[in-house]
Design a protein around this motif. Structure first.
Motif, mmCIF file in Angstrom:
data_model
loop_
_atom_site.group_PDB
_atom_site.id
_atom_site.type_symbol
_atom_site.label_atom_id
_atom_site.label_comp_id
_atom_site.label_asym_id
_atom_site.label_seq_id
_atom_site.Cartn_x
_atom_site.Cartn_y
_atom_site.Cartn_z
ATOM 1 N N PHE A 193 0.836 -1.196 0.000
ATOM 2 C CA PHE A 193 0.000 0.000 0.000
ATOM 3 C C PHE A 193 0.874 1.251 0.000
ATOM 4 O O PHE A 193 1.997 1.253 0.510
ATOM 5 N N GLY A 194 0.355 2.303 -0.645
ATOM 6 C CA GLY A 194 1.098 3.554 -0.760
ATOM 7 C C GLY A 194 0.455 4.489 -1.759
ATOM 8 O O GLY A 194 -0.670 4.268 -2.214
ATOM 9 N N ARG A 195 1.184 5.539 -2.137
ATOM 10 C CA ARG A 195 0.634 6.616 -2.968
ATOM 11 C C ARG A 195 0.578 6.274 -4.458
ATOM 12 O O ARG A 195 -0.303 6.758 -5.186
ATOM 13 N N ASN A 196 1.508 5.429 -4.940
ATOM 14 C CA ASN A 196 1.626 5.182 -6.382
ATOM 15 C C ASN A 196 0.664 4.083 -6.820
ATOM 16 O O ASN A 196 0.971 2.895 -6.745
ATOM 17 N N ASP A 211 -1.106 13.147 -1.950
ATOM 18 C CA ASP A 211 -0.341 13.727 -0.845
ATOM 19 C C ASP A 211 1.118 13.296 -0.950
ATOM 20 O O ASP A 211 1.447 12.120 -0.762
ATOM 21 N N LEU A 212 2.008 14.255 -1.247
ATOM 22 C CA LEU A 212 3.414 13.925 -1.465
ATOM 23 C C LEU A 212 4.156 13.539 -0.192
ATOM 24 O O LEU A 212 5.300 13.098 -0.259
ATOM 25 N N ARG A 213 3.529 13.695 0.953
ATOM 26 C CA ARG A 213 4.149 13.231 2.192
ATOM 27 C C ARG A 213 4.007 11.713 2.370
ATOM 28 O O ARG A 213 4.685 11.118 3.206
ATOM 29 N N VAL A 214 3.110 11.111 1.601
ATOM 30 C CA VAL A 214 2.932 9.655 1.635
ATOM 31 C C VAL A 214 3.866 9.027 0.611
ATOM 32 O O VAL A 214 3.932 9.483 -0.539
ATOM 33 N N SER A 215 4.610 8.011 0.991
ATOM 34 C CA SER A 215 5.563 7.382 0.076
ATOM 35 C C SER A 215 4.842 6.584 -1.006
ATOM 36 O O SER A 215 3.714 6.134 -0.832
ATOM 37 N N ARG A 216 5.536 6.414 -2.150
ATOM 38 C CA ARG A 216 4.952 5.649 -3.250
ATOM 39 C C ARG A 216 4.598 4.235 -2.805
ATOM 40 O O ARG A 216 3.547 3.708 -3.123
ATOM 41 N N ARG A 217 5.519 3.592 -2.097
ATOM 42 C CA ARG A 217 5.239 2.316 -1.421
ATOM 43 C C ARG A 217 5.466 2.550 0.067
ATOM 44 O O ARG A 217 6.594 2.566 0.528
ATOM 45 N N GLN A 261 8.811 6.693 4.031
ATOM 46 C CA GLN A 261 9.682 7.695 4.634
ATOM 47 C C GLN A 261 9.210 8.129 6.021
ATOM 48 O O GLN A 261 10.025 8.484 6.868
ATOM 49 N N SER A 262 7.908 8.127 6.253
ATOM 50 C CA SER A 262 7.378 8.579 7.540
ATOM 51 C C SER A 262 6.771 7.403 8.293
ATOM 52 O O SER A 262 6.375 6.398 7.688
#
Length: 253
Positions: A39-42, A54-60, A78-79
């Motif tokens: 799960f992630g942004r991409n 939301d660019l604060r969420v990592s792609r994966r 990253q977070s």
């Protein structure tokens, strides 16, 4: 707007299956050794998209893995990922086993935003049971709320829906400011907020819910009445984490 939620259960899932849900998608995966869910942004590169804009969420941002008869969650982003009761899972830490039943995960985003990922691991209690035609009908436990009542109570109880440790209600004054931003055409005030909440407390008390009236508590009352109300609404899944979507238009920064 009433939001569906995995907090209300998954009645037809096989034991060991995991159901995952964001505000935009839902995924059902049966158990098998080594099976994974990313799960992630991409969106093209994950099985379940969360925080797509939301660019604060990592792609994966994270990984669910089935091994040894359990589902485990790992952070690959990253977070950190926030689990219930203020527990944080950081990148490269050991993965955490998920208990049976409902677990909400919160992925930090821009400003104070958090993106909700609901998880539900089924067990034997979630399999269909034989018909019980002669059994006494159990009354529903969820309470009926008007749209205004639901909005006010989500604003007031957002910390409960975020599964913070030892949450407290938002103050009436702060709730009124947030409601005025959400509905600028309405005349929200601290007095109106308290009136709406008091109506719900009185109604639920008349149906047998304890601890919602001043005479039951004694002085000093403080936040006790609203705390008892919000815990009742969360416990009965009248309010669920996806209801936080009602606050999406707030200025979080």
């Amino acid at each position: 707007m009433k939001q569906e939620s995995l907090a209300r259960g998954v009645p037809h899932a096989a034991p060991g299956a995991i159901v995952a849900r964001t505000l935009a998608a839902r995924l059902h995966v049966d158990p098998a050794e080594g099976r994974t869910v990313r799960f992630g942004r991409n969106r093209p590169d994950v099985d379940l998209c969360v925080g797509e804009t939301d660019l604060r969420v990592s792609r994966r941002h994270g990984l669910l893995t089935h091994r040894g008869g359990h589902w485990w969650v790992a952070n690959t982003g990253q977070s950190p990922i926030r689990l219930p009761r203020a527990r944080w899972l950081f990148r490269d830490e050991d993965s955490v086993p998920l208990p049976s039943g409902y677990t909400p995960l919160f992925v930090p985003g821009s400003g104070d935003r958090e993106h909700l990922l609901e998880l539900y691991v089924a067990d034997d209690r979630d399999t269909p049971v034989p018909p019980r035609a002669d059994s006494v009908t159990q009354p529903p436990t969820r309470w009926r709320l008007t749209p205004d009542e639901r909005l006010v109570l989500v604003v007031l109880g957002q910390r409960y829906l975020l599964h913070e440790a030892d949450p407290q209600p938002v103050s009436r004054q702060q709730a009124a400011l947030m409601l005025a931003e959400l509905q600028p055409e309405s005349s929200w005030s601290a007095k109106r907020v308290e009136h709406v909440v008091a109506d719900v407390r009185t109604r639920l008390s008349a149906h047998g819910v304890p601890g919602l009236l001043r005479e039951e508590i004694g002085e000093p009352v403080g936040n006790t009445l609203n705390n008892n109300l919000l815990r009742e609404l969360v416990l009965t899944t009248t309010l669920v984490p996806p209801d936080l979507a009602l606050l999406d238009t707030l200025s979080w920064d």
